[in-house]
Motif scaffolding. Structure first.
Motif, short mmCIF file in Angstrom:
data_model
loop_
_atom_site.label_atom_id
_atom_site.label_comp_id
_atom_site.label_asym_id
_atom_site.label_seq_id
_atom_site.Cartn_x
_atom_site.Cartn_y
_atom_site.Cartn_z
N ALA A 1 0.81 -1.22 0.00
CA ALA A 1 0.00 0.00 0.00
C ALA A 1 0.85 1.27 0.00
O ALA A 1 0.49 2.24 -0.66
N THR A 2 1.98 1.27 0.72
CA THR A 2 2.76 2.51 0.82
C THR A 2 3.14 3.03 -0.57
O THR A 2 2.98 4.21 -0.87
N GLY A 3 3.67 2.14 -1.40
CA GLY A 3 4.13 2.55 -2.72
C GLY A 3 3.00 2.78 -3.70
O GLY A 3 3.23 3.16 -4.85
N ARG A 4 1.79 2.56 -3.29
CA ARG A 4 0.64 2.74 -4.18
C ARG A 4 -0.24 3.89 -3.73
O ARG A 4 -1.24 4.21 -4.35
N CYS A 5 0.12 4.51 -2.59
CA CYS A 5 -0.78 5.50 -2.00
C CYS A 5 -0.55 6.88 -2.61
O CYS A 5 0.41 7.10 -3.36
N GLY A 6 -1.43 7.81 -2.27
CA GLY A 6 -1.36 9.16 -2.83
C GLY A 6 -0.33 10.05 -2.16
O GLY A 6 -0.06 11.14 -2.64
N GLY A 7 0.21 9.62 -1.04
CA GLY A 7 1.26 10.40 -0.39
C GLY A 7 0.77 11.53 0.50
O GLY A 7 1.56 12.35 0.95
N GLY A 8 -0.53 11.59 0.76
CA GLY A 8 -1.08 12.65 1.59
C GLY A 8 -0.70 12.49 3.06
O GLY A 8 -0.54 11.37 3.55
N ILE A 9 -0.51 13.65 3.73
CA ILE A 9 -0.20 13.66 5.16
C ILE A 9 -1.20 14.62 5.81
O ILE A 9 -0.98 15.82 5.85
N ARG A 10 -2.30 14.07 6.28
CA ARG A 10 -3.42 14.89 6.75
C ARG A 10 -3.57 14.76 8.26
O ARG A 10 -3.38 13.70 8.81
N GLN A 11 -3.91 15.89 8.89
CA GLN A 11 -4.18 15.86 10.33
C GLN A 11 -5.66 16.09 10.63
O GLN A 11 -6.09 15.94 11.77
N GLN A 12 -6.42 16.51 9.63
CA GLN A 12 -7.84 16.82 9.85
C GLN A 12 -8.66 15.53 9.92
O GLN A 12 -9.30 15.12 8.97
N PHE A 13 -8.61 14.90 11.11
CA PHE A 13 -9.38 13.68 11.35
C PHE A 13 -10.53 14.00 12.30
O PHE A 13 -10.73 15.16 12.70
N THR A 14 -11.27 12.96 12.66
CA THR A 14 -12.43 13.17 13.53
C THR A 14 -12.34 12.42 14.85
O THR A 14 -13.25 12.49 15.65
N THR A 15 -11.25 11.65 15.06
CA THR A 15 -11.06 11.04 16.39
C THR A 15 -9.79 11.62 17.00
O THR A 15 -8.81 11.89 16.28
N PRO A 16 -9.80 11.83 18.33
CA PRO A 16 -8.63 12.42 18.99
C PRO A 16 -7.34 11.65 18.71
O PRO A 16 -6.29 12.27 18.51
N HIS A 17 -7.41 10.32 18.68
CA HIS A 17 -6.19 9.53 18.45
C HIS A 17 -5.59 9.81 17.08
O HIS A 17 -4.40 10.06 16.95
N ASN A 18 -6.44 9.74 16.06
CA ASN A 18 -5.95 9.98 14.71
C ASN A 18 -5.38 11.40 14.57
O ASN A 18 -4.34 11.60 13.94
N ILE A 19 -6.06 12.38 15.19
CA ILE A 19 -5.59 13.78 15.10
C ILE A 19 -4.22 13.90 15.78
O ILE A 19 -3.28 14.46 15.20
N ARG A 20 -4.10 13.36 16.98
CA ARG A 20 -2.83 13.49 17.72
C ARG A 20 -1.69 12.76 17.02
O ARG A 20 -0.59 13.29 16.89
#
Lengths: 380, 99
Positions: A43-62
């Motif tokens: 998956a890593t080499g096939r992904c879009g390369g985005g690095i996003r922090q705008q999530f909706t759960t505290p764990h994902n955001i942190r």
């Protein structure tokens, strides 16, 4: 190939590579990375390369916020240009319901210190002048979100890890895990056996199969996501764009190519990574609805990768109940590249010092025993 | 089609270009193979060879020969490892959207 290792990492995607590096940096150098094909082949080499922090759960955001801090200086740290572009993420909303979800998300994100904000359609157009702002009712924007080149990130991590003594064995699939007395005592590969200290399951979409070899059931399911890239044009967009309306995402690489994809809610679990005409039609339709000016750009290539999706779209991290030396590092649900740097630190803390952080405790496999409340924005 | 200025400044007879779209030279390919990028798929990801508008039509056979020579593996084996990704020729987004 080594016949024993303090740490055996299964999978040389961004998770395994970042962890190998983090361990080596701390002086844990008897580390063996086993990869079924070659680094970045999943998956890593096939992904879009985005690095996003705008999530909706505290764990994902942190996790994402801490990871961005590492990504900001990673090129210097690894001595490899990871093509990090911190142009923010613009998240489009087309309905009042989506707008309400964005209000709630931004409130939580701001509470945790993320500088995301709600934009009017007109303000969104200022961020991306080619946007047809009549298609949306609003957007959110976080200027510190980013994107980077996953190949360069993994190459950098692995190069610096190997310099410090980490061994990488490519084209070496794990075929079985031998369990005795609540421990994995032997990792069987197609090229011989390894006696492990601890085993890290960083096999992405194949994590379920790896876990099953040790008698552990994961709730993860592999879901295909298709993606495409165009010919290069002059650099015009630093921002990465996604829509929670249809799951589209797109950005421009440093080479000038537009890379993007769109999720298919009808996609069934499975290991098929073939490309479809239906995807390309849907992607082109939605992309050109938002940014009509891109119509003349030719598509060069399309491919697909597998999201490793958990019931709450959050990763499974840390020790496995009942199997003391198996550590889970999977279930990223399409967001592994975004949070790998911080996850590597947390897992290294656990392996090095037996420290179970709050995140590891909350994101352990055992959470799937009760009711599940999860991430709502499962997009690139 | 591409907006970048050319990176290649050397003489072709000293170090010929193998992949024209991405401007990758023979010495870069050989160095990458010796660094351990010893399959076509890995070379492609490392050097971007074959990722340009020609879809690898020009460069992949050349790369396969170089790889076969450097590693001593059979040409057919090397060639068999590459995956073909659609579309076969570059086609504008407008076409895919339909009218």
């Amino acid at each position: 190939m080594r016949r024993s290792a303090d740490v055996v990492i299964i999978g040389a995607g961004v998770t395994g590579a970042a962890l190998a590096y983090e361990l080596a940096r701390r002086g844990i150098r008897d580390v063996l990375v086993l990869e079924r094909a070659f680094p970045c082949s999943g998956a890593t080499g096939r992904c879009g390369g985005g690095i996003r922090q705008q999530f909706t759960t505290p764990h994902n955001i942190r996790l994402a916020m801490e990871s961005v801090k590492r990504y900001e200086t990673l090129s210097e740290e690894l001595g490899v240009d990871i093509e990090f572009i911190q142009g923010g993420y613009l998240i489009l909303a087309e309905t009042e319901r989506e707008r309400e979800a964005q209000r709630q998300a931004v409130a939580l994100q701001n509470e945790l210190g993320l500088p995301s904000r709600l934009l009017t359609p007109r303000e969104a157009k200022e961020v991306l002048p080619l946007l047809d702002e009549t298609t949306i009712v609003g957007a959110t924007y976080c200027p510190t979100d980013a994107h980077a080149n996953p190949f360069r990130v993994v190459e950098g991590y692995l190069a610096r890890a190997r310099e410090r003594g980490v061994a990488l064995e490519k084209f070496t699939p794990v075929v079985n895990l031998e369990v005795k007395g609540g421990r994995i005592v032997r990792v069987r590969t197609c090229r011989g056996d390894v006696v492990p200290g601890v085993v890290v399951n960083a096999a992405g979409a194949w994590s379920g199969e790896i876990a099953r070899m040790a008698g552990v059931e994961l709730p993860n399911r592999p879901i295909r996501h298709e993606i495409a890239i165009t010919e290069p044009v002059e650099f015009f967009m630093e921002v990465m764009v996604i829509s929670i309306h249809n799951g589209i995402y797109f950005s421009q690489t440093v080479e000038g190519q537009i890379i993007g994809g769109i999720g298919d809610p009808e996609e069934k679990p499975g290991y098929d990574v073939s490309s479809s005409l239906g995807f390309l039609r849907r992607y082109a339709r939605e992309l050109l609805r938002y940014v009509p000016a891109l119509g003349q750009l030719a598509v060069l290539r399309q491919w697909a990768g597998l999201y490793d999706v958990t019931p709450d779209a959050q990763p499974i991290l840390g020790p496995t109940p009942g199997l003391e030396n198996l550590i889970q590092a999977n279930g990223y649900s399409g967001h592994g590249f975004m949070i790998a740097p911080k996850v590597a630190e947390l897992l290294a803390d656990y392996i090095e010092k037996d420290v179970v952080s709050e995140e590891l405790a909350c994101l352990s496999l055992s959470r799937f025993m009760g009711e599940v409340k999860g991430e709502a924005f499962v997009v690139g | 089609m591409t907006h970048r200025p050319s990176r290649v400044t050397g003489r072709a007879e000293d170090d010929p270009i193998v992949c024209r779209c991405e401007e990758v030279t023979l010495s870069e390919v050989v160095r990458a193979i010796r660094d351990g990028y010893d399959t076509l798929e890995e070379l492609k990801r490392h050097l971007r060879v074959g990722m340009g508008p020609c879809q690898g039509r020009t460069c992949l056979p050349l790369l396969a020969h170089i790889l076969s020579r450097e590693t001593g593996r059979h040409l057919a084996e090397v060639m068999g490892e590459i995956s073909v990704r659609p579309p076969l020729i570059p086609i504008p987004l407008d076409h895919w959207r339909g009218r």
